[in-house]
Enzyme design. Structure first.
Site, PDB file in Angstrom:
ATOM      1  N   HIS A 193       0.865  -1.065  -0.043  1.00 25.90           N
ATOM      2  CA  HIS A 193       0.231   0.192  -0.108  1.00 25.90           C
ATOM      3  C   HIS A 193       0.773   1.138   0.015  1.00 25.90           C
ATOM      4  O   HIS A 193       0.409   2.221  -0.600  1.00 25.90           O
ATOM      5  CB  HIS A 193      -0.984   0.230   1.188  1.00 25.90           C
ATOM      6  CG  HIS A 193      -2.003  -1.051   1.023  1.00 25.90           C
ATOM      7  ND1 HIS A 193      -2.386  -1.999   1.891  1.00 25.90           N
ATOM      8  CD2 HIS A 193      -2.729  -1.091   0.149  1.00 25.90           C
ATOM      9  CE1 HIS A 193      -3.422  -2.580   1.620  1.00 25.90           C
ATOM     10  NE2 HIS A 193      -3.744  -2.227   0.252  1.00 25.90           N
ATOM     11  N   ARG A 301      -9.623   4.656  -4.936  1.00 29.55           N
ATOM     12  CA  ARG A 301      -9.075   4.306  -3.607  1.00 29.55           C
ATOM     13  C   ARG A 301      -9.276   5.452  -2.462  1.00 29.55           C
ATOM     14  O   ARG A 301      -8.636   6.280  -2.576  1.00 29.55           O
ATOM     15  CB  ARG A 301      -7.712   4.014  -3.404  1.00 29.55           C
ATOM     16  CG  ARG A 301      -7.376   2.468  -4.392  1.00 29.55           C
ATOM     17  CD  ARG A 301      -5.790   2.196  -4.113  1.00 29.55           C
ATOM     18  NE  ARG A 301      -5.522   0.788  -4.455  1.00 29.55           N
ATOM     19  CZ  ARG A 301      -5.305   0.398  -5.563  1.00 29.55           C
ATOM     20  NH1 ARG A 301      -4.506   1.366  -6.359  1.00 29.55           N
ATOM     21  NH2 ARG A 301      -4.799  -0.774  -5.779  1.00 29.55           N
ATOM     22  N   ARG A 337     -14.735   3.257  -4.518  1.00 34.78           N
ATOM     23  CA  ARG A 337     -14.639   2.064  -3.443  1.00 34.78           C
ATOM     24  C   ARG A 337     -14.820   2.550  -2.258  1.00 34.78           C
ATOM     25  O   ARG A 337     -13.874   3.422  -1.920  1.00 34.78           O
ATOM     26  CB  ARG A 337     -13.117   1.184  -3.656  1.00 34.78           C
ATOM     27  CG  ARG A 337     -12.941   0.422  -2.650  1.00 34.78           C
ATOM     28  CD  ARG A 337     -11.684  -0.727  -2.614  1.00 34.78           C
ATOM     29  NE  ARG A 337     -10.804   0.066  -2.332  1.00 34.78           N
ATOM     30  CZ  ARG A 337      -9.312  -0.289  -2.522  1.00 34.78           C
ATOM     31  NH1 ARG A 337      -9.122  -1.569  -2.848  1.00 34.78           N
ATOM     32  NH2 ARG A 337      -8.440   0.183  -1.955  1.00 34.78           N
ATOM     33  N   GLU A 432     -11.360 -10.252  -3.345  1.00 35.27           N
ATOM     34  CA  GLU A 432      -9.938 -10.083  -3.097  1.00 35.27           C
ATOM     35  C   GLU A 432      -9.593 -11.168  -1.768  1.00 35.27           C
ATOM     36  O   GLU A 432      -8.434 -11.290  -1.340  1.00 35.27           O
ATOM     37  CB  GLU A 432      -9.346  -8.916  -2.740  1.00 35.27           C
ATOM     38  CG  GLU A 432     -10.293  -7.972  -1.453  1.00 35.27           C
ATOM     39  CD  GLU A 432     -10.345  -6.465  -1.608  1.00 35.27           C
ATOM     40  OE1 GLU A 432      -8.981  -6.048  -2.201  1.00 35.27           O
ATOM     41  OE2 GLU A 432     -10.966  -5.927  -0.912  1.00 35.27           O
ATOM     42  N   ASN A 455      -4.085  -8.240  -5.847  1.00 34.46           N
ATOM     43  CA  ASN A 455      -3.128  -8.024  -4.673  1.00 34.46           C
ATOM     44  C   ASN A 455      -3.356  -8.527  -3.606  1.00 34.46           C
ATOM     45  O   ASN A 455      -2.542  -9.212  -3.030  1.00 34.46           O
ATOM     46  CB  ASN A 455      -2.976  -6.336  -4.508  1.00 34.46           C
ATOM     47  CG  ASN A 455      -2.717  -5.607  -5.864  1.00 34.46           C
ATOM     48  OD1 ASN A 455      -2.177  -5.917  -6.829  1.00 34.46           O
ATOM     49  ND2 ASN A 455      -3.162  -4.234  -5.958  1.00 34.46           N
ATOM     50  N   ASP A 456      -4.576  -8.518  -3.236  1.00 31.92           N
ATOM     51  CA  ASP A 456      -4.711  -9.092  -1.807  1.00 31.92           C
ATOM     52  C   ASP A 456      -5.384 -10.615  -1.970  1.00 31.92           C
ATOM     53  O   ASP A 456      -4.936 -11.399  -1.421  1.00 31.92           O
ATOM     54  CB  ASP A 456      -6.096  -8.281  -1.249  1.00 31.92           C
ATOM     55  CG  ASP A 456      -5.613  -7.124  -0.264  1.00 31.92           C
ATOM     56  OD1 ASP A 456      -4.751  -7.304   0.327  1.00 31.92           O
ATOM     57  OD2 ASP A 456      -6.651  -6.140  -0.632  1.00 31.92           O
ATOM     58  N   ARG A 466       1.616  -8.824   1.201  1.00 37.02           N
ATOM     59  CA  ARG A 466       2.247  -7.898   0.263  1.00 37.02           C
ATOM     60  C   ARG A 466       3.044  -6.794   0.701  1.00 37.02           C
ATOM     61  O   ARG A 466       3.675  -6.094  -0.131  1.00 37.02           O
ATOM     62  CB  ARG A 466       0.744  -7.319  -0.483  1.00 37.02           C
ATOM     63  CG  ARG A 466       0.100  -6.522   0.474  1.00 37.02           C
ATOM     64  CD  ARG A 466      -1.399  -6.498   0.072  1.00 37.02           C
ATOM     65  NE  ARG A 466      -1.282  -5.049  -0.926  1.00 37.02           N
ATOM     66  CZ  ARG A 466      -2.302  -4.756  -1.441  1.00 37.02           C
ATOM     67  NH1 ARG A 466      -3.565  -5.176  -1.209  1.00 37.02           N
ATOM     68  NH2 ARG A 466      -2.375  -3.661  -2.365  1.00 37.02           N
ATOM     69  N   CYS A 503      -8.826  -5.498 -11.281  1.00 36.05           N
ATOM     70  CA  CYS A 503      -8.013  -4.130 -10.723  1.00 36.05           C
ATOM     71  C   CYS A 503      -6.796  -4.362  -9.876  1.00 36.05           C
ATOM     72  O   CYS A 503      -6.373  -3.462  -9.508  1.00 36.05           O
ATOM     73  CB  CYS A 503      -8.950  -3.171 -10.202  1.00 36.05           C
ATOM     74  SG  CYS A 503      -9.650  -3.991  -8.558  1.00 36.05           S
TER      75      CYS A 503
HETATM   76  C1  PEP Z   1      -6.352  -5.489  -4.620  1.00 36.24           C
HETATM   77  O1  PEP Z   1      -6.285  -6.029  -3.408  1.00 36.24           O
HETATM   78  O2  PEP Z   1      -5.886  -6.032  -5.617  1.00 36.24           O
HETATM   79  C2  PEP Z   1      -6.748  -4.213  -4.912  1.00 36.24           C
HETATM   80  C3  PEP Z   1      -6.934  -3.558  -6.112  1.00 36.24           C
HETATM   81  O3  PEP Z   1      -6.863  -3.337  -3.764  1.00 36.24           O
HETATM   82  P1  PEP Z   1      -5.583  -2.539  -2.898  1.00 36.24           P
HETATM   83  O4  PEP Z   1      -4.350  -2.669  -3.730  1.00 36.24           O
HETATM   84  O5  PEP Z   1      -6.001  -1.229  -2.707  1.00 36.24           O
HETATM   85  O6  PEP Z   1      -5.704  -3.396  -1.758  1.00 36.24           O
HETATM   86 MG    MG Z   2      -7.167  -5.033  -1.902  1.00 39.77          MG
END
Ligand code: PEP
Ligand code: MG
Length: 559
Positions: A193, A301, A337, A432, A455-456, A466, A503
């Site tokens: 993040h 975000r 979101r 996610e 990502n999550d 991450r 995404c």
């Molecule tokens: C994800 O988790 O892939 C996502 C797009 O949200 P963030 O990266 O803000 O957790």
């Molecule tokens: Mg996420």
């Protein structure tokens, strides 16, 4: 002059003076014992660190307008510091071991931490955390280190290059952004993040330069080349001059005018259309997205806006922010979101949960449902903004249908109060968490769309944080386990004739994005700068080629 390489996570060039932010390394301090002959002098050092701690705590209690329960915590800590037994224990260890106070205090903290793990009683656990906090405060005072909460940049006059071992997103939220010219971290990961936030704020940042803090001295000059992934320490005059030129050129290019009206045309060679949307966290990024041909904002975000506010924004302030983004989007869809705070993304003025394992705790919708007044206010601004454009709302961190149902009830209530038709915007969920991915069919009756946050999804599927650069090898976005989950979500959406997009950061990678099209997805949301690159990569292939590519990746035993 010295040059080091790292991984750029927020591109740009930055030149400036170093600000070294040293956090406490308990292991190093606890392993470094200095033999102290003059223990009286050492104890005097301890006492002066304690006096300073007392003043700080009194200051916090007097100055800051905390709720009663928070003030009570600092009162308890204050009493602890005044307790003769507490001081006596540390003194006697210093005397017995003839050791420096940093060694003694850091080992005391480590002992406390190991005891803490075995305590089940909630009250006792809280008490332990208080004791630990007090120890940390004394230690910081003896080392003359400031906590990031103490606004370490307050005495800095012009913007600096902030160098730290690691930084939490919530730390960045606490820093004065106007004083940050660039960020260098020893640790971190590109999907962290921190990386996403620095990008949204437009602060050039580079990570994974281990040991750089030890090489730097306060006030050294540093150049961050977060295009090539280089850091130059104390550059020669000609090098500095050429980078100064580059910095100017780059910052002009990074703030494109958003007068582009065309959307990047992304088609496979056999004419399958793919919508390329953008992930954004700021007005600047929204401009960049439109200028790069985004078909819409696939992920806004909102927590980054909250992090940039010094205090809870009013409904009007938040509405104004969305209004600006919707105006820039020129009737393209904008997926707002809901606040994804919690875990490593704490916002200073929102409630903070002291959790054992925050990444698996009160984050996203779980946080909002426990703080309903925050959710209601947030939804009020969104409902009002929905009158201005094509708003979609995505619920983050969904694991259960119960959370979605409660959110929808609250949403309906807020919409009724605001006089906005609930059907004025579509509502979807972020997939996610594997539990949501694997039970998607049960969510469809309640939602209009899904956006897959890989990502999550990758972090939770592989049990590999991450935020942690050390487990990078385990975070494999293109692993058959992840691809199979994505494929099944796409099939599920198709069966229900619902919208689905993706995404996560993997959509920004021109080497991986075509594979996702081969899995059947027709909408991707990515970093604004990746849109032309991903578009070009997809335009080169036929859908049949991409299906074969995806099939092979799904079958790959190279795991
Ligand atoms: C994800 O988790 O892939 C996502 C797009 O949200 P963030 O990266 O803000 O957790
Ligand atoms: Mg996420």
């Amino acid at each position: 002059m010295r040059e080091l390489s790292g991984e750029p996570v927020s591109s740009g060039i930055a030149i400036g003076e170093v600000f070294l932010f040293r956090q406490i390394d308990l292991n190093a301090l606890g392993a470094t014992k200095f033999n102290i002959d003059d223990t009286i002098k050492e104890i005097a050092r301890l006492e002066s660190a304690i006096v300073k701690a007392l003043e700080q705590l009194k200051g916090i209690i007097d100055r800051e307008n905390h709720p009663a329960d928070v003030s009570a915590i600092f009162q308890v800590q204050l009493q602890m510091l005044k307790d003769a037994g507490f001081l006596g224990e540390i003194k006697s260890i210093v005397n017995a071991q003839k050791a420096n106070i940093e060694y003694v205090l850091s080992n005391q903290i480590k002992i406390l931490e190991s005891k803490f793990r075995s305590i089940e009683n909630e009250v006792l656990r809280t008490r332990f955390l208080d004791i630990q906090d007090v120890y940390y405060r004394i230690l910081r005072n003896s080392l003359e280190i400031e906590h990031v909460r103490a606004n370490p940049l307050k005495r800095v006059r012009s913007p600096v290059i902030f160098v730290a071992e690691k930084l939490l997103p919530s730390d960045i939220a606490l820093l004065d952004h106007s004083k940050l010219r660039g960020i260098i971290l020893e640790e971190g990961s590109s999907v962290s993040h921190v990386a996403i936030i620095t990008k949204a704020l437009g602060i050039p940042a580079i990570i994974k330069i281990s040991g750089i803090s030890s090489l730097l001295r306060a006030h050294d000059t540093v150049i961050i080349d977060a295009i090539k992934g280089k850091v130059i320490i104390n550059p020669t005059n000609p090098v500095r001059a050429s980078y100064e030129k580059l910095e100017k050129t780059y910052s002009r290019a990074a703030y494109p005018k958003s007068d582009r009206t065309t959307i990047a045309e992304c088609l496979t060679t056999d004419g399958i259309a793919v919508a390329l949307e953008a992930n954004v966290g700021s007005i600047k990024e929204t401009r960049e997205a439109i200028a790069n041909g985004a078909a819409g904002i696939g992920l806004l975000r909102t927590e980054i806006f909250y992090m940039s506010c010094a205090a809870m924004p009013s409904v009007q302030e938040e509405f104004d922010y969305y209004a600006e983004i919707l105006a820039l989007a020129q009737n393209r869809p904008v997926t707002i979101r809901l606040l994804d705070v919690g875990a490593d993304k704490n916002v200073p003025y929102l409630k903070w949960y002291n959790e054992e394992n925050p990444q698996m705790g009160i984050r996203g919708i779980r946080f909002l449902l426990r703080n309903e007044e925050v959710l209601r206010k947030h939804l009020q601004s969104i409902a009002r903004a929905s009158r201005l454009g094509r708003v979609k709302v995505a619920i983050p961190f969904v694991s259960t249908l119960a959370d979605v149902s409660r959110t929808l009830d609250i949403m309906a209530d807020v919409c009724a109060q605001e006089g906005v038709e609930r059907s004025a915007f579509r509502v979807g969920i972020m997939v996610e968490i594997p539990a949501a991915a694997l039970s998607l069919k049960h969510f469809w009756p309640s939602i209009d769309f899904v956006t897959i946050g890989t990502n999550d999804l990758v972090q939770y599927t592989f049990a590999a944080s991450r935020e942690d650069g050390n487990v990078e090898e385990y975070r494999q976005a293109a692993h058959p386990a992840i691809l199979a989950m994505i494929k099944e979500c796409i099939a599920s959406a198709r069966r229900r004739k619902k919208e689905i997009s993706l995404c996560g950061e993997m959509a920004s990678d021109p080497a991986i994005a075509p594979l996702l099209i081969g899995l059947g997805i027709r909408s991707l949301s990515m970093q604004p700068a990746s849109i032309p690159l991903v578009c070009e990569a997809i335009n080169r292939h036929s859908s049949e080629d991409l299906e074969t590519l995806a099939k092979n990746a799904l079958e790959s035993a190279n795991i």
